[in-house]
Design an enzyme around this catalytic site. Structure first.
Site, short mmCIF file in Angstrom:
data_model
loop_
_atom_site.label_atom_id
_atom_site.label_comp_id
_atom_site.label_asym_id
_atom_site.label_seq_id
_atom_site.Cartn_x
_atom_site.Cartn_y
_atom_site.Cartn_z
N SER A 450 50.23 54.02 -0.70
CA SER A 450 51.30 53.54 -1.58
C SER A 450 51.40 54.52 -2.73
O SER A 450 50.42 54.75 -3.44
CB SER A 450 50.93 52.16 -2.13
N CYS A 643 49.98 43.53 -3.75
CA CYS A 643 49.61 44.74 -3.02
C CYS A 643 48.10 44.82 -2.84
O CYS A 643 47.33 44.47 -3.74
CB CYS A 643 50.09 45.98 -3.77
N ASP A 688 52.99 44.55 -0.20
CA ASP A 688 52.67 45.88 0.31
C ASP A 688 51.17 45.80 0.61
O ASP A 688 50.35 46.04 -0.28
CB ASP A 688 52.96 46.93 -0.78
N TRP A 690 47.64 46.05 3.38
CA TRP A 690 47.09 46.77 4.53
C TRP A 690 45.70 46.29 4.86
O TRP A 690 45.12 45.54 4.11
CB TRP A 690 47.09 48.27 4.24
P1 FAD Z 1 39.65 55.56 9.14
O1 FAD Z 1 38.79 56.61 9.70
O2 FAD Z 1 41.04 55.47 9.61
O3 FAD Z 1 38.94 54.15 9.29
C1 FAD Z 1 39.59 53.00 8.77
C2 FAD Z 1 38.86 51.74 9.22
O4 FAD Z 1 38.95 51.59 10.62
C3 FAD Z 1 37.37 51.75 8.93
O5 FAD Z 1 37.09 51.33 7.64
C4 FAD Z 1 36.85 50.80 9.98
O6 FAD Z 1 37.03 49.48 9.55
C5 FAD Z 1 37.77 51.06 11.15
N1 FAD Z 1 37.16 52.05 12.07
C6 FAD Z 1 37.38 53.37 12.11
N2 FAD Z 1 36.66 53.95 13.08
C7 FAD Z 1 35.96 52.97 13.67
C8 FAD Z 1 35.05 52.92 14.75
N3 FAD Z 1 34.69 54.02 15.41
N4 FAD Z 1 34.56 51.72 15.11
C9 FAD Z 1 34.92 50.60 14.47
N5 FAD Z 1 35.76 50.59 13.43
C10 FAD Z 1 36.28 51.75 13.03
N6 FAD Z 1 44.49 53.01 0.96
C11 FAD Z 1 44.22 53.37 -0.31
O7 FAD Z 1 43.07 53.70 -0.64
N7 FAD Z 1 45.21 53.39 -1.27
C12 FAD Z 1 46.48 53.04 -1.00
O8 FAD Z 1 47.34 53.08 -1.87
C13 FAD Z 1 46.81 52.65 0.35
N8 FAD Z 1 48.06 52.28 0.68
C14 FAD Z 1 48.33 51.92 1.97
C15 FAD Z 1 49.64 51.56 2.30
C16 FAD Z 1 49.96 51.21 3.60
C17 FAD Z 1 51.37 50.83 3.95
C18 FAD Z 1 48.95 51.23 4.60
C19 FAD Z 1 49.26 50.87 6.01
C20 FAD Z 1 47.66 51.58 4.26
C21 FAD Z 1 47.34 51.93 2.96
N9 FAD Z 1 46.03 52.32 2.62
C22 FAD Z 1 45.76 52.67 1.32
C23 FAD Z 1 44.95 52.45 3.64
C24 FAD Z 1 44.95 53.90 4.18
O9 FAD Z 1 46.11 54.15 4.93
C25 FAD Z 1 43.75 54.21 5.10
O10 FAD Z 1 43.70 53.24 6.10
C26 FAD Z 1 42.43 54.25 4.39
O11 FAD Z 1 42.49 55.22 3.36
C27 FAD Z 1 41.30 54.61 5.35
O12 FAD Z 1 41.62 55.81 6.01
P2 FAD Z 1 40.48 56.72 6.67
O13 FAD Z 1 41.16 57.71 7.56
O14 FAD Z 1 39.57 57.25 5.65
O15 FAD Z 1 39.68 55.68 7.55
#
Ligand code: FAD
Length: 690
Positions: A450, A643, A688, A690
């Site tokens: 966001s 949010c 908003d 997630w």
């Molecule tokens: P990822 O690697 O994608 O992992 C995310 C989660 O998936 C993990 O915590 C775990 O629960 C699960 N996971 C991943 N791998 C495994 C596995 N092998 N086994 C089991 N479970 C697993 N985030 C913010 O910090 N700030 C924001 O403003 C924000 N805004 C958002 C707005 C929208 C519309 C959406 C959809 C999401 C938003 N997010 C926000 C969340 C952000 O998009 C990410 O999902 C977040 O930062 C995590 O990303 P990552 O790639 O580090 O984690």
């Protein structure tokens, strides 16, 4: 290299494709490489392809088409899995299709010896995914006009439907429900149940598995299909490109498309074509043992990107080097990581999900979601390639036993590389065809954030507020780390002077392919959202945003501060913010004080610190304490925004608001809930989450 039959087919297809390009007057994407795939161009469209589904099925000899409406890749993944299973178990001639690539008035021209499958995610506030908008609007329109004159119009159409949703959202799986109803209304015949997967309960994968078996049985009966022993048939051919090295200019090393490869990326920048944005600022908002919170700004002045306060920015991450190495090692590809390969679709309807020629390293690092949760069905598929019988037996057990799989794999957040390493007992899995990995793993997805800046204040710069969490799990030694968040942390460390950042021991290729990112750029695009301030700034707003849920509200508050400075009358602006401790994770503390100075009593912050008192206090408790005022503001048509955490907080806020209205207005809870629903329907209540 000698040309085999397949190459000649590919060559012919490319020549025809090239002809189609020229006749359409489009030059983009024409390639001299006979092995290159017809990778989707920057605008996502492919030239010279029919948009008529019936025609497409006819000319490709397919009898089963699986459409996906996908936002984050899961629906697309399920669609490919249905295609593979239909083919290998029942001998169906399947193809997978992006809803965006076809028109729908010919649905009635599909003969009744074929079947159409729809795998449809519901997104956000009950919306179709971006690629399904046109399809959804077409089918749910007041009057749908099909090409022919069958009565009922879709009497010939046999279909199958599965939805992906999240029960923590108000409009759970509404897209599949509405499409199912619309198809029925037009006289189409559904085979099996319309399935619903629930991400909110964390049972998506199991819901899908439980739905598909009875569906196959029903389809088998309907189409008179015979089940056979499933054998793995590759969808992609891997061609070793002996004449090329990774330094040759036509080899993709992670560039998302041809323009990026040529070093001339041009807009429009979108979900197929990221902008490599310079990072103008980055710092830590707080950092404690298991959590870091980042503020990062990217400069979009060199692009044609625009945004509005409340929109989302998509970040294109790369996988950490340690996981790339683990994956390549366990597949016995470490020595070949820089070998140049082309990947070609072995059937005309399959899409290679990345551009080639490229290297194994680039595919795994830039294009494959190798760190994500593993699917149980995929484990069952891979058991056929186990290095020995004992491992095969264990993989078969994991693939077949839901509880065992959950305990051994999900609970420890094991990714595919780790699963193969642990259950293969250190042996290499040299028998797995690389094609199986391309088919079985998702494309690496951009992550959404966001936007936390105001477009009124800084139209050319976008800020992200992201929390990097490190999670300890009972069955593993190292903490679980997210992909994109640690990538952002590495970039922040680099920008702040660390030449070789390794957040939590992870290393990222932050220089990018051919140093194009230079350690100080981030590939991004913008996604427009409906999460918006009222167009009339004098309307009051109530915002609930604990933790990183405060991100868009930083943008909202800065916008109102700027409006006030410009002499615009601004309405009451209340922000409910919560975190653990005032001294630990209270982000943007000084900025709120500046806003207060500019907005005076128009701005108020209500704080909830969950770990300071003897009892845990959350934003929803504070909301309840302010019941009188909240009700008064809502009567003055205040906008209400939530949010952050969808699973718990957003739900509880919704409930509390109902209670407030019920008590303050002396109405039943049912009536109050009705009002809240209505506020959502009219956009007075916006989420908003997630
Ligand atoms: P990822 O690697 O994608 O992992 C995310 C989660 O998936 C993990 O915590 C775990 O629960 C699960 N996971 C991943 N791998 C495994 C596995 N092998 N086994 C089991 N479970 C697993 N985030 C913010 O910090 N700030 C924001 O403003 C924000 N805004 C958002 C707005 C929208 C519309 C959406 C959809 C999401 C938003 N997010 C926000 C969340 C952000 O998009 C990410 O999902 C977040 O930062 C995590 O990303 P990552 O790639 O580090 O984690």
């Amino acid at each position: 290299a000698e040309l085999d039959t397949l190459d000649i087919i590919v060559l012919t297809a490319i020549l025809l494709g090239t002809f189609a390009y020229f006749t359409k007057g489009k030059l983009w994407g024409v390639t001299k490489d006979p092995y290159a795939n017809s990778f989707t161009n920057a605008n996502g469209s492919k030239a010279g392809k029919t948009r008529n589904i019936a025609e497409k099925l006819e000319e490709s000899g397919k009898n089963c088409i699986i459409f996906y409406g996908s936002q984050t890749g899961t629906a697309e993944d399920y669609a490919s899995r249905l295609a593979k299973e239909g083919k290998s178990r029942f001998g169906l001639d399947t193809m997978v299709a992006d809803l965006e690539d076809y028109d729908y008035e010919n649905l009635d021209a599909i003969p009744n010896d074929k079947v159409v499958m729809f795998v449809l995610a519901t997104y956000g506030e009950g919306e179709p995914t971006d690629n399904a908008v046109d399809f959804y609007e077409f089918l749910t329109a007041e009057e749908v006009s099909f090409s022919g004159d069958n009565d009922p119009p879709l009497d010939n159409l046999n279909y199958v439907a599965f939805g992906l949703g999240n029960n923590t959202y108000e409009h759970y799986n509404v897209i599949v429900k509405r499409i199912d109803a619309a198809l029925q209304k037009a006289g189409a015949h559904r085979i099996g149940e319309a399935g619903e997967g629930d991400d909110g309960a964390g049972t998506m994968e199991e819901d899908f598995l439980a739905w598909k078996d009875p569906m196959w049985t029903a389809l088998q009966q309907k189409m008179g299909l015979e089940e056979r022993e499933a054998v793995y048939e590759p969808v992609f051919g891997i061609v070793q490109r002996e004449g090329l090295t990774k330094d040759d200019p036509e080899v993709y090393l992670g560039e998302p498309n041809k323009m990026h490869l040529d070093g001339t990326p041009k807009g429009p920048f979108n979900a197929h074509n990221p902008y490599i944005a310079p990072i103008s600022k980055s710092y830590e908002l707080f950092s404690v043992k298991d959590r870091n919170c980042l503020h990062l700004e990217v400069d979009i002045s060199g692009s044609n990107l625009t945004y509005q306060t409340g929109d989302h920015i998509a970040v294109w991450p790369t996988n950490p080097g340690e996981e790339v190495n683990r994956f390549l090692n366990v597949l016995d590809l470490a020595d070949k990581r820089d070998d140049v390969i082309s990947v070609k679709a072995l059937e005309p309807t399959a899409k290679v999900p990345f551009p080639t020629p490229t290297t194994y390293d680039a595919i795994v690092r830039y294009h494959m979601e190798i760190c994500a949760p593993v699917s149980r069905q995929f484990i069952a598929t891979l058991s056929a390639f186990a290095p020995d019988e004992e491992v095969r037996a264990e993989m078969t057990k994991l693939g077949g036993d839901k509880d065992y799989f959950h305990k051994k794999i999900n609970l420890n957040h094991l990714n595919i590389g780790r699963v193969l390493e642990i259950f293969g007992k250190g042996q290499k899995w040299s028998n797995i065809p690389f094609s199986a990995m391309i088919e079985g793993l998702n494309k690496l997805q951009p992550r959404y954030y966001s936007i936390s800046s105001s477009s009124l204040e800084q139209p050319k710069s976008i800020s992200i507020t992201a929390v990097v969490e490190s999670q300890m799990l009972p069955g593993r030694e190292d903490p679980f780390q997210g992909v994109a968040t640690n990538y952002l942390l590495a970039l922040k460390q680099k920008q702040n002077g660390d030449p070789n950042p390794t957040p939590f021991g992870l290393s990222y290729d932050i220089m990018g392919p051919r140093n194009k990112f230079d350690g100080i750029h981030l590939p991004v695009h913008v996604r427009h959202s409906n999460f918006k301030l009222p167009s009339d700034p004098s309307k009051p707003v109530i915002m609930i945003g604990p933790g990183t849920g405060v991100a868009p509200f930083r943008g909202f508050v800065r916008e109102r501060k700027k409006q006030a400075e410009n002499g615009v009358p601004v309405g009451k602006t209340i922000l409910f913010f919560g975190c653990r401790r005032s001294t630990e994770d209270f982000m943007y503390k000084e900025e709120w004080e500046e806003a207060k100075a500019a907005l005076g009593d128009k701005f108020e912050m209500v704080l909830a610190f969950s770990r300071e008192g003897s009892k845990k206090v959350y934003v929803q408790h504070r909301l309840k304490e302010r019941a009188v005022e909240i009700n008064e503001l809502l009567e003055k048509k205040a906008y209400f925004y939530v949010c952050g955490d969808a699973a718990n907080m957003a739900r509880e806020v919704n409930t509390v608001l109902g209670q407030i209205l019920s008590e303050q207005r002396g109405i039943t809870e049912a009536k109050a809930e009705e009002i809240v629903k209505n506020m959502r329907a009219t956009n007075q209540y916006q989420e908003d989450v997630w």
